[in-house]
Design an enzyme around this catalytic site. Sequence first.
Site, PDB file in Angstrom:
ATOM      1  CE  LYS A 195      -0.462   2.496  -2.991  1.00 52.15           C
ATOM      2  NZ  LYS A 195       0.392   1.205  -2.920  1.00 52.15           N
TER       3      LYS A 195
ATOM      4  CG  ASP B 227       1.783   0.074  -8.584  1.00 49.09           C
ATOM      5  OD1 ASP B 227       2.626   0.756  -8.923  1.00 49.09           O
ATOM      6  OD2 ASP B 227       2.083  -0.569  -7.201  1.00 49.09           O
TER       7      ASP B 227
ATOM      8  CE  LYS C  79       2.969  -3.237  -8.758  1.00 47.32           C
ATOM      9  NZ  LYS C  79       3.406  -3.774  -7.520  1.00 47.32           N
TER      10      LYS C  79
ATOM     11  CG  ASP D 255      -1.392  -0.269  -5.136  1.00 40.23           C
ATOM     12  OD1 ASP D 255      -1.521  -0.788  -4.030  1.00 40.23           O
ATOM     13  OD2 ASP D 255      -0.243   0.255  -5.740  1.00 40.23           O
TER      14      ASP D 255
ATOM     15  CG  ASP E 127       6.506  -1.834  -7.573  1.00 39.44           C
ATOM     16  OD1 ASP E 127       5.187  -1.224  -7.754  1.00 39.44           O
ATOM     17  OD2 ASP E 127       6.506  -3.063  -7.473  1.00 39.44           O
TER      18      ASP E 127
ATOM     19  CD  GLU F 233       2.950   2.528  -5.879  1.00 43.29           C
ATOM     20  OE1 GLU F 233       2.054   2.152  -5.341  1.00 43.29           O
ATOM     21  OE2 GLU F 233       4.088   1.709  -6.041  1.00 43.29           O
TER      22      GLU F 233
ATOM     23  NE  ARG G  49       7.374   2.804   0.477  1.00 45.17           N
ATOM     24  CZ  ARG G  49       7.788   1.628   0.752  1.00 45.17           C
ATOM     25  NH1 ARG G  49       9.082   1.602   1.286  1.00 45.17           N
ATOM     26  NH2 ARG G  49       7.387   0.559   0.186  1.00 45.17           N
TER      27      ARG G  49
END
Length: 503
Positions: A263, A268, A275, A286, A345, A347, A349
């Site tokens: 990833k 993020d 968030k 991230d 959030d 995201e 996956r």
Amino acid sequence: MHLSIHCQPLVQTTVDVLLVPVFTEDVSNSGSLNESLPSVGERLSAVLGTAEMMGKSGQLLTLHLTPGLYATRLVLMGVGAADKLTTQTMRESVAAAIRAHGMQGARRFGLLPRWGALPPQSFVQAAVIGAHLATFPVDCYRTEDTRPVQVETLTVVTETADDAIHEGIRRGSILGEAINFARFLVNEPANRMTPTHLAHHAQEMANDVGLQTDILNEDKMRDLGMEALLAVARGSVEEPRLITVRYSPPNGGGRETIGLIGKGITFDTGGISLKPAENMEKMKYDMAGGAAVLGAMRAIAQLKPNLNVIGIVPSCENMPSGKATRPGDVVRTMLGKTVEIINTDAEGRLILCDAMAYARRLGVTCMVDLATLTGAIAVALGLRYAGLFSHHPNMVEELQAAARAADERVWPLPLDDEYRELIKSDIADIKNVGGKYGGSITAAWFLREFAGDVPWAHLDIANMAWNMENKPHLPKGPTGFGVGTLVEFVLARAHAANGTPGS
């Protein structure tokens, strides 16, 4: 920073600091230690057995030596019982000692080998990795009150250096540099590590070690039908990239091709499902899964296992804007499955599912993905173990063995069919979150949907990628977690297929 590592007898050695492992047994019988260190026997006897040096793992004690000896300072490193010495203890002890004295200006270090229960190659490899990790500058943008660890040399003090010692130096250097490369990528601020910058660093690394690359832009991803990945990217002005790095061994590598997928969310915010502001600055990390994949590919290219490996890093930012994806939107993935996006959030996956489909298109015969995927994994496992998920028991065993070899910790979690029910959508094939229970498991189940018949495993490293507090051997910041596990997994696969793990 270039760290030179070599072997040399004590009588020919002149260093700033000599590192000496001390076992608990040395407290009652220091004969072998005194023999190894002429001229300081009385001083050793005076401190061994005191509260400052009992040989316990984690203890460090500095002795200042008479000018003209082989070192200015002698650092005694407690490492526990000789018959229980581990590579983790050696790596952390060396890193802690070098960090402490490197910040005081020491640049030339020596290490007195005392093998304990370890083979010489493993002992030296762990120490060399520790030396490299100690030099990583997490505060590289600080202009005041700087105390960088600028190590120039590490001398393994030995009368005879056989092939095992030299191999430990070589492999330790390759792995240490690869982990630090991953840490560098994660440590950079998001304004200096956009998807475009990440692709640039991947390209530079690949050129340096002889890997092939293919970097897809937004138009090419759209042509491939990667709506899920692009749904995450659409809120940002920074263009997404899909980074592919290939390793092909000189003699062909056979029919197996391992896919490593990481990833690569370079920042993020959570998107429309924003968030909280507290700690959001850490969301530059991230992309630690993608960084681990690139670090592993760097090492794999140098270790040369006899099988094919493809590293894939889907990279973008997750930002709110007038163009951003909304909760309730439905997208079609590259595989054709439709996804209802309940929470923007969740995201990671979404970008990984298209990357997994792409990996299958490239012909991988097994795949492992790494991601800082869920906060729920820290609730489940704390800050000690990454979560391991797979629908193939053999891959679980292989990755557990690889993690142990790399001194990393993973713990298998369930993927029972009942959890699949939690990601059913009312209007699409699946939805991207499964409610408040079992969040890490439902996230892994989402990814499992895209593995098909290809053996697959998922590592949720959200709780392991960033060290939350300063430790003697590791400062607050990126850890490089996952690089070692991936490399050891590939080497073990190569050994099983060909009888040799690499060169």
